[in-house]
Structure formats: C-alpha cells, structure tokens
Design a protein around this motif. Structure first.
Motif, PDB file in Angstrom:
ATOM      1  N   MET A 129     -15.650   5.053  20.993  1.00 15.61           N
ATOM      2  CA  MET A 129     -14.857   4.092  20.222  1.00 15.61           C
ATOM      3  C   MET A 129     -13.447   4.602  19.987  1.00 15.61           C
ATOM      4  O   MET A 129     -12.467   3.876  20.213  1.00 15.61           O
ATOM      5  N   SER A 130     -13.303   5.855  19.539  1.00 18.84           N
ATOM      6  CA  SER A 130     -11.989   6.346  19.120  1.00 18.84           C
ATOM      7  C   SER A 130     -11.060   6.606  20.294  1.00 18.84           C
ATOM      8  O   SER A 130      -9.883   6.206  20.267  1.00 18.84           O
ATOM      9  N   PHE A 131     -11.559   7.259  21.347  1.00 22.38           N
ATOM     10  CA  PHE A 131     -10.692   7.647  22.464  1.00 22.38           C
ATOM     11  C   PHE A 131     -10.827   6.720  23.675  1.00 22.38           C
ATOM     12  O   PHE A 131     -10.136   6.922  24.678  1.00 22.38           O
ATOM     13  N   GLY A 132     -11.718   5.732  23.578  1.00 23.23           N
ATOM     14  CA  GLY A 132     -11.880   4.781  24.665  1.00 23.23           C
ATOM     15  C   GLY A 132     -11.468   3.383  24.264  1.00 23.23           C
ATOM     16  O   GLY A 132     -10.332   2.950  24.485  1.00 23.23           O
ATOM     17  N   TYR A 133     -12.377   2.704  23.603  1.00 22.34           N
ATOM     18  CA  TYR A 133     -12.164   1.290  23.292  1.00 22.34           C
ATOM     19  C   TYR A 133     -10.925   1.055  22.420  1.00 22.34           C
ATOM     20  O   TYR A 133     -10.113   0.180  22.712  1.00 22.34           O
ATOM     21  N   ILE A 134     -10.765   1.817  21.348  1.00 23.34           N
ATOM     22  CA  ILE A 134      -9.657   1.576  20.413  1.00 23.34           C
ATOM     23  C   ILE A 134      -8.308   1.835  21.080  1.00 23.34           C
ATOM     24  O   ILE A 134      -7.344   1.088  20.869  1.00 23.34           O
TER      25      ILE A 134
END
Length: 579
Positions: A129-134
């Motif tokens: 979530m933090s280093f990919g999607y967001i």
C-alpha cells in the motif's frame, strides 16, 4: 494570468503553511496524534476532510468532461457505486473502524486474524500500500492537475507538481493528520467557491440557460434527447454495466479508494463512533451532490459551445472554459482551487502511506522507541513517499489514466468480497485474505491486458474478476484451518459486526443475542433508506437540468420521505444528541 491572479495564488499557498505550524506541537506528541489526530476529530471536520480528499485535481476536468461526453447521466460511472457504498459506510463501516481503535487498516489484520502468517501478511500489505498503490495513486492525481492547469498556465506538469507538492509536504510533515484535516476545510472551500462563482460569469457570457439548451440541441442534433436523459439505462450505461457498478458499490468498503484506506483513517480519528457515522453521512451529501453541481452547469455549457471531437484531450474542456470566460482575479482563484484540490488529496495520501510505514513495518523492527522517534520516522516516510510519487509522475504521468483504471477498478475487483467476508463471516481466515492480494494482481493483469478485457465493456472484466475472487477467497478459507475461537471472540467484542457469527454469539446471553439481531435489522433499514435518499436526491437534481418536471416531483418526494425517516430514526437512537 495577470499579476492580480498570481497574487491570489501566492496568498492561497501561504495559509496551509500557517495551519500546519499551528498544529506542529500537538501532532508531534504521539503516533495517534500524528496519524489519527488523537482520535479527536468532530463529525463536520471528518465530512469536509473526506470530501476534500475525494476532490482531487481531476474532479473539475473529469466531471465537466463526463457531462460533456455523456450528458446528465455521464457521471453515472461513479455516482452508481458511490450512492451505494457511501450510505453503507455511514451506517456500518464507520462504526466498525472506530470501534476497532486501530491506527491503520493493516493493523486490523492482526486483530481479525492471529499467528505468524497474519503478522507477515500485515507487513506485506503495508509495504504494497505505502510504496506501491499510494505512490501510483499520487502520481495519477498529479497527472490530472497537469491536465487541468497546463492550458491555463502553460507550465510543464513537473513544475506545477513540484510547487504544490512541496507546500503540501511541508505542512503534512509538520502537522500530520491534524494539518491535513484542518487544511482540507480551507482547501475545499477555495475550490468550491471559485467554481461556483465561475458559473454565473460563464452563463452571462453565453446568454443564459435558454441559449445553452438551444446550443446543445444545435450541436448534438438527434443525440440531444439522449444528452438530457436522466433515467438509465443509456448508451454508455447498459444494464450489465449498471449491474457491475451496483456490485462494486455494495462491496466498495474493501477498496482503498472507498470505505477502507484514507476513508477509514478518518473514521479511526473520530471522537466516537457517532461522530464517524454522522461525518460519513455529511461527506456523502457533499460528495454526491454539493461539489458536482457547478460542473454539471459547466459540462452542459461546454456541450452548447464546443462541437463533439473539438478537443483531442476532453479532460482539458474545463481548463478551456476557464481560459476563455474567467475574468482577472477569478482565474487566479480557480487556479488556486485546483492547487487546493490537489494538495488536499496528496496531503492525506502522504500521511496515510506514512502511517503504514511506521505502524505496520518500522514498529515491528524497533519496538521500544519513543513516540517522538516514531513521529520523526513518519515525517521521513512522508518525504520518501512524496519523492517516489514525483519520480512516477515525471516518468509515467502521460500514461497514468489507463493504468489507474487497472489498479483502482480491476485489481481491487478481485479483493472486493473481503469487505463483507471479513466482517460478516466467522469462517474467513488469514489464508483467504492473503490469497486475495497475492492472486489479485497477476490475475487482474492477465485478464485486463494479455486477454484483452481492457478493450471490452467494463462489466465483463470486472464481474469476471469479482466472481473468481469470491470463489477463490471462500474456497481457500474453507480448505484451511479456521481462526481460533479466542481470536474471533476478541475481535467480535471490539467490533460487534452483523452476519454469520453463530460459533461466537452462542457464548452471549439470550438478551445480548436479541440486541444484536435488533441492531442488524435497524442497520439494514437505515442502509436502504440512506441509499434511497441519496439516489433520489441525485435524480431530482439532474432532472431539473433536463427539465423533467414529473421526474423531479416524484424523486424529490421520495428523497424527502426517505431522508426524513432516516434522520428521525437516528434522532430516536440519540445519534445526533451524542455529538
């Protein structure tokens, strides 16, 4: 842009820094202060902050474009799922997340499930979530800002992203969720006021609404009736497409852009579950109706003066309306409004991503650090996430739209069943949860790109992925060990969700089980009334634009009846009194 316009923009950019400075000390006290505002946000801040986050730099050009291209039903592509998931979240998921008292949605994974696998999966999910999607989501939002402002300013996309992004980075790292939430109020008002003022200026210049209607009929010819149609289905909203959007809306509480993610973060930050519920209810009204009205006007006006196919990039229609019609001073306010929309979204996403890094990854490595140390790491994580999004924006911003549709609507189609299974079915376990994320990405990519479903109607790829996801998640959960009863009981006592929890609820007294059933029935009725109210209110608004008087009368009566019943039921429960 004249000097007065630049003064307006410059003046706007100063205020967020001042607000950030005000909350600097308070945000630095602890992780809860930095990431969930000390769980002290009132309902009205939750509502405005949430709608400001949804109102990114793409809203003005996107909604104007959808009306221009698809008429009064053009916004059905997001209205249909939103009109379902937003009331559902107001009634159900807002109180679930507040009751859990977590800092992030990843932390939920170790409350709902236990064991080493859940601990590992929590870290994997947080990293994704933090280093990919967001990071990709922030890059997409940056792309929309460049589409909105490039025709007006003539700047390169990277210049605009750098200026607005650095200001956002400063106040976000200073004040955390306090800074983003309170800045959201200021930024949303700047955005909404500027575009609301624009409408009468443009209407005056084009000769009023009657001239606008004449222009649409002249330019659209035989398609004009379809343009003003307000009852689906339509050419772009077929029956199966509508069905897919309804399914999406029912399960969108598991989407990071829906009831999970930064939306859930606002619920966790509420003073209590009633502030979370009313805040989401307020957010629903602002998101579905208030913020889009100016752009319905502008989309219809654009359809009356710009022939179909005039623009290579339809997303630039709003910018060209501003460029042609906005007077000196107002143009600066509108540019500031797009910066505000961008900053409100980016600030929340930056803080949201950093919360995963600190709460779900770093604290696993360093368990004994002080609160001030964790806040420092949160600030550093915000900077890293912002820099990564700049790289994505610089390298891929021109091709972000297609990829964002894939990441937002396609990959998460596979995991959407989790929104119900996590909370409503005791047999759901960590293996089913992990299968959703691990298999969702490759299967989504294969179906969407190599198999060519990106070229087919949306409903085909979406429903295929949703159906496969549901089967895989349920099958995986059933063939693997269930969670321990102690874990389920602890989760249920904290959250108290409805659904299939018989192995857990049998330990409660008969009186408690009756109370649970009554709450479930009450919530089902409230969800139905909320969806009916929101849907009929939207229909009443667009029927005015289409001059459908009979439809307007029926829909406004339905909205008044369902809305009155909903508010009366919440008043009797003491929800509003609890605020």
């Amino acid at each position: 842009m004249r000097n007065i316009d630049w003064i307006v923009v410059g003046s706007y950019l100063i205020i967020p820094l001042i607000i950030g400075a005000v909350f600097l000390k308070r945000a630095g006290r602890s992780i809860e202060d930095f990431f969930v505002a000390g769980r002290n946000l009132p309902w009205w801040i939750i509502g405005i902050s949430a709608v400001a986050t949804y109102t990114d730099a793409g809203l003005a050009p996107a909604v104007t474009m959808w009306v221009y291209q698809g008429g009064l039903l053009g916004n059905g592509v997001w209205w249909i799922p939103y009109v379902i998931w937003m009331p559902l979240s107001a009634v159900l998921w807002s109180k679930f997340w507040r009751r859990l008292k977590t800092v992030t949605t990843a932390e939920f994974l170790q409350i709902r499930y236990r064991g080493s696998i859940s601990e590992i999966y929590r870290c994997v999910y947080a990293f994704f979530m933090s280093f990919g999607y967001i990071v990709v989501l922030m890059g997409y939002v940056s792309g929309w800002m460049s589409i909105a402002l490039s025709p007006v300013l003539g700047w390169s996309p990277f210049q605009m992203i750098l200026i607005a992004g650095v200001v956002t980075l400063i106040y976000t790292t200073m004040a955390g969720l306090y800074g983003t939430a309170y800045n959201d109020i200021y930024e949303f008002l700047i955005f909404l006021i500027g575009n609301s003022i624009l409408v009468p200026f443009v209407l005056f210049r084009v000769g009023g609404m009657e001239k606008v209607f004449q222009g649409v009929y002249h330019l659209r010819g035989s398609n004009a009736e379809e343009f003003f149609n307000v009852i689906p289905p339509s050419q772009n909203l077929t029956e199966l497409t509508i069905f897919a959007f309804i399914i999406q809306g029912m399960f969108f509480a598991a989407s990071p852009t829906g009831g999970e993610g930064f939306t859930a973060q606002k619920f966790m930050a509420a003073k209590n579950e009633f502030h979370a519920q009313v805040g989401q209810l307020f957010n629903s009204a602002l998101t579905l109706i208030i913020r889009v009205i100016p752009f319905i006007f502008l989309g219809i006006i654009a359809a009356s003066i710009f022939p179909v196919g005039m623009f290579k990039e339809p997303g630039e229609i709003w910018a060209n309306v501003v460029k042609i019609f906005a007077p000196v001073g107002l143009k600066g306010l509108l540019v500031a409004g797009i910066f505000a929309a961008y900053m409100s979204t980016i600030g929340t996403e930056m803080n949201w991503g950093a919360s995963y890094v600190v709460n779900d990854i770093y604290r696993k490595v360093n368990r004994k650090a002080s609160n001030k140390h964790y806040v420092l790491i949160g600030r550093i994580a915000s900077i890293v996430i912002f820099i990564l999004s700049l790289i994505i924006s610089y390298l891929f911003v021109k091709g972000m739209t297609a990829w964002f549709l894939f990441i937002n609507s396609v990959v998460f189609a596979f995991i959407l069943p989790l929104s119900w299974l996590r909370f409503f079915w005791w047999r759901m376990n960590i293996y089913g949860e992990a299968a959703a994320l691990i298999l969702g990405l490759p299967l989504g990519y294969i179906i969407w790109f190599p198999l060519g479903f990106s070229n087919n109607p949306f409903w085909q790829g979406f429903l295929l992925l949703f159906g496969i996801g549901l089967v895989v998640i349920v099958f995986t959960a059933l063939i693997t060990p269930s969670e321990k009863l102690d874990t389920l009981i602890e989760f249920y006592k904290r959250c108290r969700p409805p659904g299939f929890w018989s192995p857990v609820t049998k330990i409660f007294s008969e009186e408690e089980r009756v109370s649970i059933k009554e709450e479930t029935l009450r919530d089902i009725i409230d969800c139905f009334l909320g969806i009916t109210f929101a849907g009929s209110l939207i229909l009443s608004i667009i029927s005015i634009f289409g001059k459908h008087i009979n439809i307007f009368i029926v829909s406004i009566l339905v909205s008044l009846l369902s809305g009155s019943l909903f508010f009366l039921r919440w008043m009797r429960r003491g929800v509003f009194h609890s605020l």
